[in-house]
Design a protein around this motif. Structure first.
Motif: not given
Length: 228
Positions: A115-138
């Motif tokens: 569900l949190a993947f849908h919130a990624l567009p709200l994240a700062p660009a410089e952290t979006a990839k790190w957050l996406a990879d954490n969510l994918k691995n989670a």
């Protein structure tokens, strides 16, 4: 083998792994207390403090090495939550619910990650990839942990569910395997595939089953959360 591993790789795997295992073990402890056994509670295991649950080698180092070296199997363990099933109000059925609490919590965490993947567009660009990879691995780790733990081999959760639900004539001999459960897992996950490879045989049956089941569950969660 590890020459291409960076601190970034470690940062996006270790955090989801620790959270997944911590919540899994805490769920067992919480369920046991709710159903009448205070053994884990008295030892401080009804806690989301990872240091209460992780085993430095089994929880972090071993699965981290296997993941980062692209091993064909994933294996690890946490400090087991002590449960005195005789203290449960309904020992046999209670054992089933306590066992299911861990995998169910992991599926819940995987659902939240999806569900949190849908919130990624709200994240700062410089952290979006790190957050996406954490969510994918989670998502991957939690589903994999749930599926693996539901294998019907004691002391895995699936083994205890089977012991609780099967008739006595089948449950009793299965329960007697518990002291040998880890050796059985090492045999079918590591020794048997290695032995088969020496003769050109693919005996990696359990790992293949876990990978396939994990893939199906991940796709189902992605569909349910509108990511596919």
């Amino acid at each position: 083998m590890f020459s291409n591993i960076s601190l970034y790789d470690v940062s996006v795997w270790v955090l989801p792994l620790i959270i997944a295992i911590t919540f899994h073990e805490a769920a067992h402890a919480f369920a046991a207390r709710q159903l009448g056994d205070n053994t884990a509670y008295d030892l401080g295991r009804v806690s989301f403090n990872p240091f209460k649950h992780i085993d430095p080698f089994g929880t972090v180092l071993l699965p981290g090495i296997l993941l980062l070296s692209h091993a064909p199997f994933l294996f690890g363990y946490a400090r087991p939550v002590p449960v005195n099933f005789r203290n449960l109000r309904n020992p046999r059925l209670g054992m089933v619910w306590v066992a299911l609490a861990g995998p169910a919590t992991n599926i819940g965490l995987a659902l939240l990650a999806a569900l949190a993947f849908h919130a990624l567009p709200l994240a700062p660009a410089e952290t979006a990839k790190w957050l996406a990879d954490n969510l994918k691995n989670a998502l991957i780790i939690n589903v994999l942990l749930a599926v693996f733990n539901m294998l019907p081999i004691p002391p895995l959760d699936g083994g205890r569910v089977a012991v609780g639900l099967l008739p006595n004539v089948l449950a009793y001999p299965l329960s007697r395997l518990e002291p040998w459960g880890m050796l059985i897992l090492i045999g079918v996950l590591i020794v048997l595939p290695l032995a088969g490879s020496q003769f050109g045989l693919n005996l990696d049956v359990i790992s293949s089953l876990v990978r396939t089941s994990t893939g199906y569950v991940i796709r189902l969660l992605l569909v349910l959360t509108g990511n596919m």
